[in-house]
Write an enzyme that holds these catalytic residues in place. Structure first.
Site, PDB file in Angstrom:
ATOM      1  N   THR A  14       0.817  -1.219   0.000  1.00  0.00           N
ATOM      2  CA  THR A  14       0.000   0.000   0.000  1.00  0.00           C
ATOM      3  C   THR A  14       0.848   1.265   0.000  1.00  0.00           C
ATOM      4  O   THR A  14       0.447   2.288  -0.564  1.00  0.00           O
ATOM      5  CB  THR A  14      -0.937  -0.015   1.237  1.00  0.00           C
ATOM      6  OG1 THR A  14      -1.771  -1.163   1.121  1.00  0.00           O
ATOM      7  CG2 THR A  14      -1.808   1.217   1.319  1.00  0.00           C
ATOM      8  N   SER A  58       1.914  -7.482  -0.776  1.00  0.00           N
ATOM      9  CA  SER A  58       2.656  -8.448   0.043  1.00  0.00           C
ATOM     10  C   SER A  58       2.041  -9.843   0.107  1.00  0.00           C
ATOM     11  O   SER A  58       2.756 -10.798   0.428  1.00  0.00           O
ATOM     12  CB  SER A  58       2.949  -7.889   1.429  1.00  0.00           C
ATOM     13  OG  SER A  58       1.827  -7.906   2.254  1.00  0.00           O
ATOM     14  N   THR A  90       1.873  -4.468   4.231  1.00  0.00           N
ATOM     15  CA  THR A  90       1.782  -4.783   5.662  1.00  0.00           C
ATOM     16  C   THR A  90       1.239  -6.194   5.940  1.00  0.00           C
ATOM     17  O   THR A  90       1.448  -6.714   7.018  1.00  0.00           O
ATOM     18  CB  THR A  90       0.895  -3.753   6.389  1.00  0.00           C
ATOM     19  OG1 THR A  90      -0.407  -3.767   5.792  1.00  0.00           O
ATOM     20  CG2 THR A  90       1.485  -2.363   6.325  1.00  0.00           C
ATOM     21  N   ASP A  91       0.560  -6.794   4.955  1.00  0.00           N
ATOM     22  CA  ASP A  91      -0.072  -8.098   5.231  1.00  0.00           C
ATOM     23  C   ASP A  91       0.945  -9.166   5.650  1.00  0.00           C
ATOM     24  O   ASP A  91       0.673  -9.966   6.548  1.00  0.00           O
ATOM     25  CB  ASP A  91      -0.832  -8.606   3.992  1.00  0.00           C
ATOM     26  CG  ASP A  91      -2.081  -7.788   3.693  1.00  0.00           C
ATOM     27  OD1 ASP A  91      -2.451  -6.936   4.521  1.00  0.00           O
ATOM     28  OD2 ASP A  91      -2.702  -8.016   2.628  1.00  0.00           O
TER      29      ASP A  91
HETATM   30  N1  ASP Z   1      -2.655  -5.610   1.049  1.00  0.00           N
HETATM   31  C1  ASP Z   1      -1.556  -4.677   1.220  1.00  0.00           C
HETATM   32  C2  ASP Z   1      -0.256  -5.439   1.109  1.00  0.00           C
HETATM   33  O1  ASP Z   1       0.121  -6.098   2.057  1.00  0.00           O
HETATM   34  C3  ASP Z   1      -1.683  -4.044   2.539  1.00  0.00           C
HETATM   35  C4  ASP Z   1      -0.644  -3.038   2.865  1.00  0.00           C
HETATM   36  O2  ASP Z   1       0.391  -2.888   2.255  1.00  0.00           O
HETATM   37  O3  ASP Z   1      -0.866  -2.358   3.877  1.00  0.00           O
HETATM   38  O4  ASP Z   1       0.384  -5.348   0.096  1.00  0.00           O
END
Ligand code: ASP
Length: 326
Positions: A14, A58, A90-91
């Site tokens: 993200t 991710s 973040t995932d």
């Molecule tokens: N779905 C996103 C990822 O992990 C979430 C994020 O980056 O916060 O790529």
């Protein structure tokens, strides 16, 4: 004042995505963190070298990619970088951070960061987290702290941090212990010290290690199916409470243990550690006697990576147990 050279590796997530007019968030062709006009405030005497390592959400990150990232960081040491900042979705950020920490976490400061809101959303946290991560990476106190995750003004150890909320910017938490430190307006503060950790810099990442979550009334069928139909090198079980399982699961687990499969147990509780406390049928005492390995204080996704590292480091059964139990 000496110059600090920081290698920035963007991997996607993200932090490098934008929202369209309907609010759907998707990757951009060009990482918005690299666009002209993005202003971040940095300490003096810092040299930044930016590399677009990948542009992946991710959930697309694999162990092979984590391995490539590790190799790139090792090369950075030879290129005289003082520290590395990685931007990541973040995932699965906690898994990449844990993998790097458990393999090469003592080489140089490695700081991961990400964002919960994309670059063009109101209250976007990406640039700010990025700036904080760079400040931590430039701080001499970060040396020797292992791999760090910097988000929302907090510094967490890769060893224990986990994503706890689907959307809140305060999503990264360290259960039981709390953060290692804080990023304030003017200071980087480390307030806790973790004990030394054993690390193995592996040369491959082979093996399938599923995670199975325990639940009330669970039967042994699923464990039997796993053993019969899949080639599985090890198993991580998210057990109940302090580390107990429904008794119906025990015959199948016993069967897997007799076939030399390492079975690692963590608790499905968010806080606390798993240990053999209860002495009833299916309780932790019986599981430990059967040979189940109790892995303390880390969650199942980290235990899985730890077991994979142990197997790829070709540890003996006794060494594997000591490493997993630490
Ligand atoms: N779905 C996103 C990822 O992990 C979430 C994020 O980056 O916060 O790529």
């Amino acid at each position: 004042m000496t110059l600090t050279r920081i290698l920035i590796l963007h991997t996607g997530g993200t932090i490098s995505m934008s929202a369209d007019e309907n609010g759907a968030v998707r990757p951009d062709a060009k990482n918005p963190l690299l666009l002209e006009g993005q202003k971040i405030l940095l300490p003096e005497n810092i040299e930044l070298v930016v590399e677009d390592f990948s542009n992946l959400p991710s959930p697309h990150i694999t162990l092979e990619i984590m391995f490539e990232l590790k190799e790139r960081i090792k090369q950075a040491v030879n290129e005289n970088f003082d520290s590395v900042v990685i931007t990541h979705g973040t995932d699965t950020l906690e898994e990449t951070a844990f993998f790097l920490d458990t393999t090469i976490g003592d080489l140089l400061p490695i700081v991961l960061t990400g964002a919960m809101r994309s670059i063009n959303q109101l209250g976007s946290d990406g640039l700010y987290n990025f700036e904080c991560a760079l400040r931590v990476a430039a701080c001499p106190d970060a040396i020797g702290q292992g791999v760090l995750v910097v988000m929302n003004d907090e510094i967490h150890s890769a060893r224990y941090v986990t994503k706890t909320h689907t959307t809140n910017v305060a999503t990264f938490r360290t259960p039981t212990l709390g953060p290692l430190g804080l990023v304030t307006k003017s200071k980087i503060l480390f307030m806790q010290e973790l004990p030394e950790a054993k690390r193995y810099d592996i040369t491959h990442t082979q093996g399938m290690i599923p995670i199975i979550k325990a639940y009330a009334g669970m039967q042994g069928k699923f464990f039997e199916m796993l053993a019969d139909t899949l080639k599985v090198e090890g198993l991580v079980i998210e057990a109940l409470g302090a580390g107990n399982l429904p008794p119906q699961t025990l015959p199948a687990i016993q069967h897997l243990l007799e076939n030399q499969m390492p079975i690692v147990l963590v608790s499905r509780c968010f806080n606390g550690i798993a240990e053999p406390v209860y002495d009833y049928h299916g309780g932790g005492v019986e599981l430990a006697e059967m040979g189940v390995i109790f892995c303390r204080g880390i969650n199942s996704q980290k235990a899985r990576i730890k077991l994979l590292i142990a197997l790829n480091a070709e540890l003996s059964p006794a060494e594997l147990r000591t490493f997993m139990e630490a």
